[in-house]
Design a protein around this motif. Structure first.
Motif, PDB file in Angstrom:
ATOM      1  N   ASN A  25     -23.706 -45.541 -19.677  1.00 35.10           N
ATOM      2  CA  ASN A  25     -25.235 -45.317 -20.557  1.00 35.10           C
ATOM      3  C   ASN A  25     -24.277 -45.036 -21.785  1.00 35.10           C
ATOM      4  OD1 ASN A  25     -27.072 -45.783 -18.505  1.00 35.10           O
ATOM      5  ND2 ASN A  25     -26.729 -44.201 -17.560  1.00 35.10           N
ATOM      6  N   SER A  26     -23.323 -45.392 -22.146  1.00 39.44           N
ATOM      7  CA  SER A  26     -22.066 -44.571 -23.589  1.00 39.44           C
ATOM      8  C   SER A  26     -22.351 -45.706 -24.512  1.00 39.44           C
ATOM      9  CB  SER A  26     -21.003 -44.467 -23.588  1.00 39.44           C
ATOM     10  OG  SER A  26     -20.416 -45.949 -22.969  1.00 39.44           O
ATOM     11  N   SER A  27     -23.410 -46.680 -24.772  1.00 43.01           N
ATOM     12  CA  SER A  27     -23.641 -47.311 -25.456  1.00 43.01           C
ATOM     13  C   SER A  27     -24.775 -47.497 -25.812  1.00 43.01           C
ATOM     14  CB  SER A  27     -23.557 -48.620 -25.160  1.00 43.01           C
ATOM     15  OG  SER A  27     -24.718 -49.382 -24.507  1.00 43.01           O
ATOM     16  N   SER A  92     -17.350 -70.529 -29.395  1.00 49.64           N
ATOM     17  CA  SER A  92     -18.677 -70.460 -28.859  1.00 49.64           C
ATOM     18  C   SER A  92     -18.308 -68.938 -28.976  1.00 49.64           C
ATOM     19  CB  SER A  92     -18.047 -70.430 -27.565  1.00 49.64           C
ATOM     20  OG  SER A  92     -16.519 -69.808 -27.181  1.00 49.64           O
ATOM     21  N   GLU A  93     -18.528 -68.124 -30.199  1.00 52.60           N
ATOM     22  CA  GLU A  93     -18.762 -66.624 -30.487  1.00 52.60           C
ATOM     23  C   GLU A  93     -20.491 -66.258 -30.250  1.00 52.60           C
ATOM     24  OE1 GLU A  93     -17.653 -65.847 -34.327  1.00 52.60           O
ATOM     25  OE2 GLU A  93     -14.896 -67.135 -33.786  1.00 52.60           O
ATOM     26  N   ASN A  94     -20.095 -65.196 -29.994  1.00 49.86           N
ATOM     27  CA  ASN A  94     -21.915 -64.171 -29.787  1.00 49.86           C
ATOM     28  C   ASN A  94     -22.522 -65.095 -31.342  1.00 49.86           C
ATOM     29  OD1 ASN A  94     -21.238 -63.190 -27.747  1.00 49.86           O
ATOM     30  ND2 ASN A  94     -20.677 -61.740 -28.414  1.00 49.86           N
ATOM     31  N   PRO A  95     -23.256 -64.875 -31.226  1.00 48.87           N
ATOM     32  CA  PRO A  95     -24.382 -65.372 -32.420  1.00 48.87           C
ATOM     33  C   PRO A  95     -25.016 -64.306 -33.305  1.00 48.87           C
ATOM     34  CG  PRO A  95     -26.189 -66.018 -30.459  1.00 48.87           C
ATOM     35  CD  PRO A  95     -24.521 -65.609 -30.022  1.00 48.87           C
ATOM     36  N   PRO A  96     -24.884 -64.713 -34.711  1.00 44.02           N
ATOM     37  CA  PRO A  96     -24.924 -63.706 -35.358  1.00 44.02           C
ATOM     38  C   PRO A  96     -26.383 -63.107 -35.253  1.00 44.02           C
ATOM     39  CG  PRO A  96     -25.055 -65.349 -36.823  1.00 44.02           C
ATOM     40  CD  PRO A  96     -24.566 -66.014 -35.291  1.00 44.02           C
ATOM     41  N   VAL A  97     -26.736 -62.170 -35.842  1.00 46.62           N
ATOM     42  CA  VAL A  97     -28.280 -61.059 -35.769  1.00 46.62           C
ATOM     43  C   VAL A  97     -28.666 -62.338 -36.467  1.00 46.62           C
ATOM     44  CG1 VAL A  97     -29.647 -59.848 -37.222  1.00 46.62           C
ATOM     45  CG2 VAL A  97     -27.558 -59.111 -35.639  1.00 46.62           C
ATOM     46  N   GLY A  98     -30.174 -62.692 -36.158  1.00 45.27           N
ATOM     47  CA  GLY A  98     -31.046 -63.083 -36.793  1.00 45.27           C
ATOM     48  C   GLY A  98     -32.976 -63.624 -35.680  1.00 45.27           C
ATOM     49  N   ASP A 141     -22.378 -57.301 -31.824  1.00 44.66           N
ATOM     50  CA  ASP A 141     -21.341 -57.059 -31.880  1.00 44.66           C
ATOM     51  C   ASP A 141     -19.837 -57.326 -31.054  1.00 44.66           C
ATOM     52  OD1 ASP A 141     -21.488 -54.708 -30.150  1.00 44.66           O
ATOM     53  OD2 ASP A 141     -22.355 -53.541 -31.552  1.00 44.66           O
ATOM     54  N   ASN A 142     -19.430 -56.020 -31.010  1.00 50.43           N
ATOM     55  CA  ASN A 142     -17.168 -56.646 -29.736  1.00 50.43           C
ATOM     56  C   ASN A 142     -18.580 -55.519 -28.570  1.00 50.43           C
ATOM     57  OD1 ASN A 142     -16.158 -58.600 -31.556  1.00 50.43           O
ATOM     58  ND2 ASN A 142     -15.268 -56.339 -32.397  1.00 50.43           N
ATOM     59  N   GLN A 143     -19.661 -55.182 -28.879  1.00 47.58           N
ATOM     60  CA  GLN A 143     -19.944 -54.512 -27.248  1.00 47.58           C
ATOM     61  C   GLN A 143     -21.013 -55.070 -26.947  1.00 47.58           C
ATOM     62  OE1 GLN A 143     -20.119 -50.153 -28.385  1.00 47.58           O
ATOM     63  NE2 GLN A 143     -17.652 -49.602 -28.502  1.00 47.58           N
ATOM     64  N   THR A 170     -30.546 -56.880 -23.388  1.00 45.69           N
ATOM     65  CA  THR A 170     -29.293 -56.652 -23.809  1.00 45.69           C
ATOM     66  C   THR A 170     -28.225 -56.808 -22.573  1.00 45.69           C
ATOM     67  OG1 THR A 170     -28.176 -54.464 -24.373  1.00 45.69           O
ATOM     68  CG2 THR A 170     -30.026 -54.214 -22.589  1.00 45.69           C
ATOM     69  N   THR A 171     -27.336 -57.745 -23.119  1.00 41.53           N
ATOM     70  CA  THR A 171     -25.547 -57.329 -22.596  1.00 41.53           C
ATOM     71  C   THR A 171     -24.693 -56.922 -23.216  1.00 41.53           C
ATOM     72  OG1 THR A 171     -24.936 -59.336 -21.413  1.00 41.53           O
ATOM     73  CG2 THR A 171     -26.105 -60.150 -22.946  1.00 41.53           C
ATOM     74  N   GLU A 172     -23.402 -57.303 -22.224  1.00 41.36           N
ATOM     75  CA  GLU A 172     -22.002 -57.027 -23.148  1.00 41.36           C
ATOM     76  C   GLU A 172     -21.876 -58.498 -23.793  1.00 41.36           C
ATOM     77  OE1 GLU A 172     -19.126 -54.001 -20.587  1.00 41.36           O
ATOM     78  OE2 GLU A 172     -20.652 -55.446 -19.254  1.00 41.36           O
ATOM     79  N   ALA A 173     -20.990 -58.016 -24.857  1.00 41.39           N
ATOM     80  CA  ALA A 173     -20.820 -58.801 -26.078  1.00 41.39           C
ATOM     81  C   ALA A 173     -19.297 -59.803 -25.193  1.00 41.39           C
ATOM     82  CB  ALA A 173     -20.405 -58.362 -26.573  1.00 41.39           C
ATOM     83  N   PHE A 174     -19.557 -61.001 -25.735  1.00 37.74           N
ATOM     84  CA  PHE A 174     -18.619 -61.835 -25.173  1.00 37.74           C
ATOM     85  C   PHE A 174     -17.266 -61.977 -25.619  1.00 37.74           C
ATOM     86  CE2 PHE A 174     -16.836 -66.025 -25.382  1.00 37.74           C
ATOM     87  CZ  PHE A 174     -16.779 -66.340 -23.853  1.00 37.74           C
TER      88      PHE A 174
END
Length: 174
Positions: A25-27, A92-98, A141-143, A170-174
């Protein structure tokens, strides 16, 4: 069929790998869901609430997928939900905020968005036609990758429509 087998294998692998991290639960949580979880409602006469596990999967190096399901195995799952996003080349990076539209594949030819497949595993009906909605990425982000979503979709064969509302993930970032 080959893609469906790859997706099922990825889901099973992700489910096994996530069990060891359930108590972390640290995130920072802005949408109040534990890591790797999804929740949403199906607006209908039943007003069903659904929740389950959520993971990021990259399929064949060019399709990014947020994949969700409930239950521990195929026998006790009631839904499967995938958000797909195509990328040019092998990006195939995570999509940015938007905020991104949810549309059918042909409608995304000129715009940056997602297409969705919702499968009701109790009735074996798949909803991925006449898509209309949005997914809002609120953290990338990275997390953590997290956000909200809502959409309407139709089953191609029956013409039956569903409306998904109040979706959060919510999921861990790739």
């Amino acid at each position: 069929m080959k893609l469906r087998i790859k997706i099922l294998f990825s889901l099973l692998l992700c489910s096994l790998l996530s069990c060891s991290n359930d108590d972390d639960n640290s995130s920072k949580k802005t949408n109040e869901l534990p890591k790797n979880k999804i929740s949403f409602e199906i607006e209908s006469t039943k007003n069903q609430k659904k929740q389950g596990d959520c993971f990021i999967v990259v399929v064949e190096d060019y399709t990014y997928m947020i994949s969700a399901h409930d239950g521990n195995n195929m026998e006790d799952q009631s839904f499967s939900l995938q958000f797909y996003k195509s990328f040019d080349q092998a990006n195939s990076e995570n999509p940015p905020v938007g905020t991104y539209p949810i549309k059918g594949i042909p409608d995304l030819a000129e715009i940056d968005g997602f297409w969705v497949t919702y499968t009701d595993l109790e009735t074996d009906l798949e909803y991925n036609n006449n898509l209309e909605g949005q997914i809002k990425i609120t953290r990338s982000d990275n997390q953590i990758l997290e956000g909200s979503f809502s959409f309407e979709a139709t089953n191609y064969d029956t013409g039956e429509s569903i409306k998904i509302i109040n979706g959060k993930f919510t999921t861990e970032a790739f």
